[in-house]
Design an enzyme around this catalytic site. Structure first.
Site, PDB file in Angstrom:
ATOM      1  N   SER A  89       0.099 -15.610 -11.939  1.00 10.71           N
ATOM      2  CA  SER A  89      -0.405 -14.668 -10.937  1.00 10.71           C
ATOM      3  C   SER A  89      -1.863 -14.299 -11.232  1.00 10.71           C
ATOM      4  CB  SER A  89       0.500 -13.433 -10.908  1.00 10.71           C
ATOM      5  OG  SER A  89       0.301 -12.659  -9.755  1.00 10.71           O
ATOM      6  N   ASP A 213       7.688 -17.666  -2.836  1.00 11.50           N
ATOM      7  CA  ASP A 213       6.835 -16.568  -3.303  1.00 11.50           C
ATOM      8  C   ASP A 213       6.531 -15.591  -2.174  1.00 11.50           C
ATOM      9  OD1 ASP A 213       4.691 -15.019  -4.505  1.00 11.50           O
ATOM     10  OD2 ASP A 213       4.446 -16.676  -5.910  1.00 11.50           O
ATOM     11  N   HIS A 240       8.254 -15.229  -7.025  1.00 11.68           N
ATOM     12  CA  HIS A 240       6.961 -15.131  -7.693  1.00 11.68           C
ATOM     13  C   HIS A 240       7.089 -15.163  -9.214  1.00 11.68           C
ATOM     14  CE1 HIS A 240       2.730 -14.203  -8.062  1.00 11.68           C
ATOM     15  NE2 HIS A 240       2.983 -13.115  -8.766  1.00 11.68           N
TER      16      HIS A 240
END
Length: 263
Positions: A89, A213, A240
């Site tokens: 991320s 995601d 995610h």
């Protein structure tokens, strides 16, 4: 030949894991176990203001300060050795920063549903492609005063499981809800990297897409891949947070990548 880690001659690697926004080294606990069980060395750190860091997130206003723990770890790795650097991320920003500063110590950089921008947030296009649209689901904190821009932000706890961990075991989502901290917003917004040479372009990169995601959309992931094409693209049919929802598949991907680029 340069060593990837002290045990490279036995096919063992050194993985350095970088967490994303609001998380800490704790989010990698399953991967740490699997990689160590496979005989590899693993280092996971808390970036400044994250995890067990004693620094208040609102006080972290520069990306250099936020990223200092990673820079310290990489600076202490012997010049003759290289690591497999993995970022999730927003940890992709730290990954790109490391490529610029310590590219000679990185065998391969692995972006997992991560912000993959060659120079950070340097243009409106970078922001559009690399910054998730979380305004409506986040709480903002104003450490410098209510009249000043927000200094940190955190996704509302009541929607964290729905958008971060919808395919993850509920107990992992429950654990995360107790450990997530506000993200040093000003620090991340200030992530800009100036290339002093083209050496950073020589570091191999792999992007792992997360197909379900709800944070970094598949369109955003594809746009970043198109804008700065990596050497290889893999995918996981996960939310995610594949370190929770698909740890075995993520483990296999990381071992494959390490063997391919650092073996």
């Amino acid at each position: 030949m340069e060593n990837v880690c002290q045990d490279h001659q036995y096919g063992k690697f050194h993985f350095v894991l970088i967490h994303g926004a609001g998380h800490g080294a704790w989010c990698w606990y399953k991967l740490i176990h699997l990689l160590r069980k496979s005989g590899h060395k693993v280092t996971a750190m808390d970036l400044t203001g994250s995890g067990l860091s004693t620094v208040v997130p609102d006080s972290v206003t520069s990306f250099e300060d936020y990223d200092m723990p990673l820079m310290k770890i990489l600076s202490e790795i012997p010049y003759s050795q290289k690591v497999v650097l993995v970022g999730h991320s927003a940890g992709g920003l730290s990954l790109s920063h490391a490529i610029h500063v310590f590219g000679h110590k990185i065998a391969v950089a692995v972006y997992i549903a991560a912000t993959m921008l060659s120079h950070g947030f340097c243009s409106e296009q970078d922001v559009l492609q690399g910054l998730p649209d979380l305004f409506k689901v986040s709480e903002f904190y104003h450490g410098l005063g209510s009249e000043q821009p927000p200094t940190s932000a955190m996704i509302h706890r009541e929607v964290q499981q729905e958008i971060l961990y919808q395919l993850s075991p509920p107990e992992d989502a429950a654990l995360a809800s107790l450990l997530i901290r506000p993200t040093p917003l000003l620090a991340l917004q200030g992530a800009k990297f100036i290339a002093t040479s083209e050496e950073f372009m020589k570091v191999p990169r792999v992007y792992i897409k997360t197909l379900q995601d709800r944070i970094v959309s598949l369109d955003q992931q594809e746009a970043m891949i198109k804008m700065w094409p990596p050497e290889k693209v893999l995918s996981i049919d996960s939310d995610h947070s594949p370190f929770f929802s698909s740890p075995l598949e993520l483990h296999r991907h990381l071992l494959y990548i390490a063997q391919l680029f650092a073996g």
